[in-house]
Design a protein around this motif. Structure first.
Motif, PDB file in Angstrom:
ATOM      1  N   LYS A   2      35.218 -35.865  -9.068  1.00 25.30           N
ATOM      2  CA  LYS A   2      34.641 -36.604  -8.011  1.00 25.30           C
ATOM      3  C   LYS A   2      33.097 -37.036  -8.732  1.00 25.30           C
ATOM      4  CE  LYS A   2      34.631 -35.907  -3.878  1.00 25.30           C
ATOM      5  NZ  LYS A   2      34.456 -35.246  -2.480  1.00 25.30           N
ATOM      6  N   ILE A   3      33.059 -38.537  -8.773  1.00 23.12           N
ATOM      7  CA  ILE A   3      31.857 -38.841  -9.688  1.00 23.12           C
ATOM      8  C   ILE A   3      31.177 -39.899  -8.774  1.00 23.12           C
ATOM      9  CG2 ILE A   3      31.216 -40.310 -11.619  1.00 23.12           C
ATOM     10  CD1 ILE A   3      33.975 -39.416 -13.021  1.00 23.12           C
ATOM     11  N   THR A   4      29.891 -39.901  -8.936  1.00 23.66           N
ATOM     12  CA  THR A   4      28.994 -40.701  -8.156  1.00 23.66           C
ATOM     13  C   THR A   4      28.122 -41.548  -9.251  1.00 23.66           C
ATOM     14  OG1 THR A   4      28.886 -39.524  -6.394  1.00 23.66           O
ATOM     15  CG2 THR A   4      27.217 -41.009  -6.711  1.00 23.66           C
ATOM     16  N   LEU A  19      35.783 -45.037 -15.935  1.00 20.21           N
ATOM     17  CA  LEU A  19      36.076 -43.931 -15.180  1.00 20.21           C
ATOM     18  C   LEU A  19      36.903 -44.088 -14.087  1.00 20.21           C
ATOM     19  CD1 LEU A  19      32.477 -42.284 -15.559  1.00 20.21           C
ATOM     20  CD2 LEU A  19      34.533 -41.508 -16.622  1.00 20.21           C
ATOM     21  N   HIS A  24      39.983 -41.431 -11.984  1.00 24.49           N
ATOM     22  CA  HIS A  24      38.913 -40.381 -11.344  1.00 24.49           C
ATOM     23  C   HIS A  24      38.388 -40.976 -10.049  1.00 24.49           C
ATOM     24  CE1 HIS A  24      38.685 -37.705 -14.742  1.00 24.49           C
ATOM     25  NE2 HIS A  24      38.904 -38.624 -15.364  1.00 24.49           N
ATOM     26  N   VAL A  26      35.526 -42.259  -8.008  1.00 23.71           N
ATOM     27  CA  VAL A  26      34.319 -42.739  -8.197  1.00 23.71           C
ATOM     28  C   VAL A  26      33.691 -43.466  -7.152  1.00 23.71           C
ATOM     29  CG1 VAL A  26      33.079 -44.223  -9.869  1.00 23.71           C
ATOM     30  CG2 VAL A  26      35.049 -42.884 -10.892  1.00 23.71           C
ATOM     31  N   ALA A  69      29.576 -34.294  -5.085  1.00 27.02           N
ATOM     32  CA  ALA A  69      29.695 -34.938  -6.304  1.00 27.02           C
ATOM     33  C   ALA A  69      29.744 -33.947  -7.270  1.00 27.02           C
ATOM     34  CB  ALA A  69      28.614 -35.927  -6.738  1.00 27.02           C
ATOM     35  N   ASP A  70      30.782 -33.924  -8.243  1.00 27.92           N
ATOM     36  CA  ASP A  70      30.854 -33.017  -9.575  1.00 27.92           C
ATOM     37  C   ASP A  70      29.668 -33.604 -10.646  1.00 27.92           C
ATOM     38  OD1 ASP A  70      32.961 -31.392  -8.116  1.00 27.92           O
ATOM     39  OD2 ASP A  70      34.349 -32.799  -8.594  1.00 27.92           O
ATOM     40  N   LEU A  71      29.997 -34.952 -10.614  1.00 32.27           N
ATOM     41  CA  LEU A  71      29.168 -35.631 -11.816  1.00 32.27           C
ATOM     42  C   LEU A  71      28.362 -36.750 -10.993  1.00 32.27           C
ATOM     43  CD1 LEU A  71      28.161 -36.157 -14.439  1.00 32.27           C
ATOM     44  CD2 LEU A  71      30.349 -37.588 -14.811  1.00 32.27           C
ATOM     45  N   SER A  96      27.366 -28.961 -10.352  1.00 30.33           N
ATOM     46  CA  SER A  96      27.285 -30.332 -10.514  1.00 30.33           C
ATOM     47  C   SER A  96      26.697 -30.433 -11.644  1.00 30.33           C
ATOM     48  CB  SER A  96      26.678 -31.022  -9.324  1.00 30.33           C
ATOM     49  OG  SER A  96      27.321 -30.787  -8.048  1.00 30.33           O
ATOM     50  N   LEU A 162      32.940 -32.994 -20.457  1.00 32.01           N
ATOM     51  CA  LEU A 162      32.128 -34.398 -20.390  1.00 32.01           C
ATOM     52  C   LEU A 162      32.902 -35.198 -21.431  1.00 32.01           C
ATOM     53  CD1 LEU A 162      28.665 -34.426 -19.196  1.00 32.01           C
ATOM     54  CD2 LEU A 162      30.587 -35.263 -18.121  1.00 32.01           C
TER      55      LEU A 162
END
Length: 312
Positions: A2-4, A19, A24, A26, A69-71, A96, A162
């Protein structure tokens, strides 16, 4: 994962679209007509490396509405980091990663003043891109790349995660063993942006004219001296390599700071040449070219921020 992506401009829009296209989850943080267009038509990236269209996009203008968010990739202007860091703290968990891609050398430090330092990485990106119109990003120069690393200069498993993430998305990346040095290297090169703004030149025009080329060379040398006073590990031949890199830019290209100053918008001048001037004073170094450039842009910056010139 989960990316923000906080800031869906030329940087966040491009890398976030790559991404998202890789599958993913996003979430893009954007505002105004840009946000509305993304919600209605998706996010379109026009790129010299191949166009990308993400049709179904998760987008919001409220960071705190995002769950765990994970990233988190911060792609806002450098001066906006202080405005968003408390909101970021509310959407992260213990594992995170918060990866700043801001220009300048202060983003990771400013994030770590509010967010647990163990969640914060150092980072930078290379790309020449911009918002062309609402919902549309235009990447028109430089092979896109993300460089990231631990602030303590250690290598660990999350850097490998990453690396794999970016590789799968078709994003060139490098896990740095000395992210401080890499951030400073980019910082040195981007401070040329204000010289473009003052002289009203493109990169090609600046390099073509002997007088502006000389100013660029002196500006870079001044910042290199400051970096050495700050204890940053950069080799003496870096300036020569940087000049060669700048010469490779498209002739008519400019930078985001340059375009912001020309448009009368708030810019990152305080986080670029302004930072050079302040650090030079701290270390007892003379930086006449950077000081001149900063002082020339400062009145325009104050007007853009609706602040009285009497504060100078």
């Amino acid at each position: 994962m989960k990316i923000t992506i906080i800031g869906t401009g030329g940087v966040g829009g491009y890398f976030g679209a790559k991404l998202a296209k890789a599958g993913h989850e996003v979430t893009f943080v954007a505002r105004g007509q840009h946000l509305q267009a993304i919600r209605e038509k998706g996010l379109l990236v026009k790129s010299i490396a191949g166009d990308i269209h993400v049709e179904q996009v998760l987008a919001t203008d409220q960071i705190t509405s995002i769950e765990r968010a994970d990233l988190v990739i911060t792609a806002v202007k450098a001066w906006q980091i202080k405005e968003i860091r408390e909101d970021i703290q509310q959407i992260i968990h213990s594992e995170s990663m918060v990866l700043p891609l801001q220009n300048g050398v202060l983003a990771a430090k400013e994030l770590s003043e509010v967010i647990p330092a163990e969640n914060v990485l150092g980072g930078l990106c290379r790309i020449i891109s911009k918002i062309e119109s609402p919902g549309v990003i235009n990447h028109f120069g430089v092979e896109p790349e993300i460089v990231f690393g631990e602030l303590n200069k250690q290598h660990n498993a999350r850097l490998d995660i990453l690396s794999a993430l970016f590789s799968e998305a078709g994003i060139k990346s490098k896990a740095s063993r000395d992210i401080e040095a890499d951030v400073w290297k980019k910082f040195i090169s981007i401070c040329v942006s204000a010289l473009l703004a003052v002289t009203k030149t493109t990169y090609g025009e600046m390099c073509e004219l002997k007088e502006t080329y000389q100013m660029m060379t002196e500006l870079l040398q001044e910042i290199y001296v400051v970096s050495q006073k700050a204890g940053v590990n950069i080799k003496p031949d870096f300036i020569e390599k940087t000049i060669g890199f700048i010469k490779s830019f498209p002739y008519d290209s400019t930078s985001s700071l340059t375009r912001d100053v020309w448009a009368g918008k708030p810019s990152e001048i305080d986080y670029q040449n302004g930072t050079v001037v302040r650090l030079a004073e701290q270390y007892g170094v003379d930086v006449p070219v950077n000081r001149f450039i900063y002082n020339c842009v400062l009145p325009m910056e104050l007007k853009a921020r609706n602040r009285s010139l009497k504060t100078i």
